[in-house]
Design a protein around this motif. Structure first.
Motif, PDB file in Angstrom:
ATOM      1  N   UNK A   1     -14.549  11.680 -50.527  1.00  0.00           N
ATOM      2  CA  UNK A   1     -15.938  11.312 -51.244  1.00  0.00           C
ATOM      3  C   UNK A   1     -16.906  11.113 -49.853  1.00  0.00           C
ATOM      4  N   UNK A   2     -18.077  11.476 -50.387  1.00  0.00           N
ATOM      5  CA  UNK A   2     -19.363  11.660 -49.243  1.00  0.00           C
ATOM      6  C   UNK A   2     -19.652  10.068 -48.960  1.00  0.00           C
ATOM      7  N   UNK A   3     -20.037   9.891 -47.945  1.00  0.00           N
ATOM      8  CA  UNK A   3     -20.583   8.578 -47.772  1.00  0.00           C
ATOM      9  C   UNK A   3     -22.029   8.567 -48.191  1.00  0.00           C
ATOM     10  N   UNK A   4     -22.307   7.480 -48.792  1.00  0.00           N
ATOM     11  CA  UNK A   4     -23.529   7.268 -49.768  1.00  0.00           C
ATOM     12  C   UNK A   4     -24.403   6.203 -48.758  1.00  0.00           C
ATOM     13  N   UNK A   5     -24.285   5.958 -47.853  1.00  0.00           N
ATOM     14  CA  UNK A   5     -25.000   4.669 -47.121  1.00  0.00           C
ATOM     15  C   UNK A   5     -25.245   5.077 -45.906  1.00  0.00           C
ATOM     16  N   UNK A   6     -26.516   5.160 -45.273  1.00  0.00           N
ATOM     17  CA  UNK A   6     -26.611   5.569 -43.703  1.00  0.00           C
ATOM     18  C   UNK A   6     -27.305   4.312 -43.128  1.00  0.00           C
ATOM     19  N   UNK A   7     -26.951   3.813 -41.949  1.00  0.00           N
ATOM     20  CA  UNK A   7     -27.135   2.599 -41.510  1.00  0.00           C
ATOM     21  C   UNK A   7     -27.979   2.743 -40.024  1.00  0.00           C
ATOM     22  N   UNK A   8     -28.678   1.693 -39.500  1.00  0.00           N
ATOM     23  CA  UNK A   8     -29.037   1.800 -38.202  1.00  0.00           C
ATOM     24  C   UNK A   8     -28.196   2.371 -37.042  1.00  0.00           C
ATOM     25  N   UNK A   9     -26.750   1.641 -37.419  1.00  0.00           N
ATOM     26  CA  UNK A   9     -25.775   2.175 -36.392  1.00  0.00           C
ATOM     27  C   UNK A   9     -25.470   3.520 -36.479  1.00  0.00           C
ATOM     28  N   UNK A  10     -25.437   4.123 -37.786  1.00  0.00           N
ATOM     29  CA  UNK A  10     -25.140   5.431 -37.909  1.00  0.00           C
ATOM     30  C   UNK A  10     -26.492   6.249 -36.970  1.00  0.00           C
ATOM     31  N   UNK A  11     -27.540   5.864 -37.186  1.00  0.00           N
ATOM     32  CA  UNK A  11     -28.803   6.391 -36.645  1.00  0.00           C
ATOM     33  C   UNK A  11     -28.636   6.568 -35.067  1.00  0.00           C
ATOM     34  N   UNK A  12     -28.186   5.338 -34.834  1.00  0.00           N
ATOM     35  CA  UNK A  12     -28.048   5.004 -33.164  1.00  0.00           C
ATOM     36  C   UNK A  12     -26.945   6.196 -32.605  1.00  0.00           C
ATOM     37  N   UNK A  13     -25.697   6.139 -33.312  1.00  0.00           N
ATOM     38  CA  UNK A  13     -24.740   6.901 -32.943  1.00  0.00           C
ATOM     39  C   UNK A  13     -25.162   8.374 -32.797  1.00  0.00           C
ATOM     40  N   UNK A  14     -25.790   8.892 -33.970  1.00  0.00           N
ATOM     41  CA  UNK A  14     -26.100  10.143 -33.982  1.00  0.00           C
ATOM     42  C   UNK A  14     -27.140  10.672 -32.958  1.00  0.00           C
ATOM     43  N   UNK A  15     -28.073   9.834 -32.831  1.00  0.00           N
ATOM     44  CA  UNK A  15     -29.174   9.914 -31.650  1.00  0.00           C
ATOM     45  C   UNK A  15     -28.562  10.063 -30.254  1.00  0.00           C
ATOM     46  N   UNK A  16     -27.646   9.231 -30.063  1.00  0.00           N
ATOM     47  CA  UNK A  16     -26.763   9.075 -28.768  1.00  0.00           C
ATOM     48  C   UNK A  16     -26.028  10.360 -28.608  1.00  0.00           C
ATOM     49  N   UNK A  17     -25.312  10.878 -29.794  1.00  0.00           N
ATOM     50  CA  UNK A  17     -24.309  12.017 -29.574  1.00  0.00           C
ATOM     51  C   UNK A  17     -25.460  13.090 -29.227  1.00  0.00           C
ATOM     52  N   UNK A  18     -26.582  13.368 -29.978  1.00  0.00           N
ATOM     53  CA  UNK A  18     -27.154  14.597 -29.832  1.00  0.00           C
ATOM     54  C   UNK A  18     -28.272  14.707 -28.988  1.00  0.00           C
ATOM     55  N   UNK A  19     -28.773  13.317 -28.476  1.00  0.00           N
ATOM     56  CA  UNK A  19     -29.916  13.379 -27.373  1.00  0.00           C
ATOM     57  C   UNK A  19     -29.666  12.350 -25.990  1.00  0.00           C
ATOM     58  N   UNK A  20     -28.745  11.788 -26.110  1.00  0.00           N
ATOM     59  CA  UNK A  20     -28.089  10.880 -25.229  1.00  0.00           C
ATOM     60  C   UNK A  20     -29.111   9.589 -25.206  1.00  0.00           C
ATOM     61  N   UNK A  21     -29.036   8.786 -24.019  1.00  0.00           N
ATOM     62  CA  UNK A  21     -29.872   7.631 -24.231  1.00  0.00           C
ATOM     63  C   UNK A  21     -31.160   8.010 -23.941  1.00  0.00           C
ATOM     64  N   UNK A  22     -32.006   7.383 -24.536  1.00  0.00           N
ATOM     65  CA  UNK A  22     -33.522   7.472 -24.501  1.00  0.00           C
ATOM     66  C   UNK A  22     -33.989   7.219 -23.013  1.00  0.00           C
ATOM     67  N   UNK A  23     -35.026   7.844 -22.627  1.00  0.00           N
ATOM     68  CA  UNK A  23     -35.896   7.747 -21.163  1.00  0.00           C
ATOM     69  C   UNK A  23     -36.658   6.640 -21.339  1.00  0.00           C
ATOM     70  N   UNK A  24     -36.183   5.626 -20.705  1.00  0.00           N
ATOM     71  CA  UNK A  24     -36.866   4.318 -20.606  1.00  0.00           C
ATOM     72  C   UNK A  24     -36.789   3.136 -21.894  1.00  0.00           C
ATOM     73  N   UNK A  25     -36.011   3.783 -22.518  1.00  0.00           N
ATOM     74  CA  UNK A  25     -35.858   2.879 -24.104  1.00  0.00           C
ATOM     75  C   UNK A  25     -34.524   2.208 -24.107  1.00  0.00           C
ATOM     76  N   UNK A  26     -34.552   1.490 -25.053  1.00  0.00           N
ATOM     77  CA  UNK A  26     -33.180   0.574 -25.052  1.00  0.00           C
ATOM     78  C   UNK A  26     -32.716   0.630 -26.516  1.00  0.00           C
ATOM     79  N   UNK A  27     -31.691   1.276 -27.101  1.00  0.00           N
ATOM     80  CA  UNK A  27     -31.155   1.033 -28.308  1.00  0.00           C
ATOM     81  C   UNK A  27     -30.393  -0.114 -28.685  1.00  0.00           C
TER      82      UNK A  27
END
Length: 88
Positions: A1-27
Motif C-alpha cells: 500500500x502506498x504511503x499517504x502522508x508526507x512529513x517534514x522528516x520525510x522532506x528532510x531525509x530526501x533533501x539530505x539524500x539528494x542534495x546533502x547538507x545545506x550550505x550554511x543552513x541547519x535542518x
C-alpha cells in the motif's frame, strides 16, 4: 500500500539524500516556515527533491509546486495534496 502522508522528516531525509547538507543552513532547527534559500537549498536541490519524491511516492508533482513552495511547510502541504488526490 502506498504511503499517504508526507512529513517534514520525510522532506528532510530526501533533501539530505539528494542534495546533502545545506550550505550554511541547519535542518536540525525548526525550519517549517523558513525559505529554502535561507536554509541553504537552491532550485536545483528542490528539483532533485521533487524528482525523488515522485519516484518514491508514485505521484507527479506540478512544476508550480517547486516554484510556489518556498518553505518546507508549503512543500510538505503540496506533496500531501497530491497524495490525497492520488489515493482517491
Amino acid at each position: 500500500m502506498a504511503q499517504t502522508t508526507f512529513t517534514l522528516d520525510d522532506l528532510k531525509r530526501i533533501l539530505l539524500e539528494g542534495s546533502g547538507a545545506p550550505d550554511g543552513g541547519d535542518t536540525q532547527k525548526e525550519i517549517l516556515d523558513i525559505e529554502f534559500s535561507d536554509i541553504g537549498y537552491d532550485s536545483l536541490a528542490l528539483l532533485e527533491t521533487a524528482s525523488r519524491i515522485e519516484r518514491e511516492y508514485g505521484i507527479d508533482l506540478d512544476e508550480a509546486v517547486i516554484g510556489d513552495a518556498t518553505t518546507p511547510r508549503a512543500f510538505v502541504d503540496a506533496v500531501n495534496d497530491h497524495l490525497t488526490v492520488s489515493a482517491t
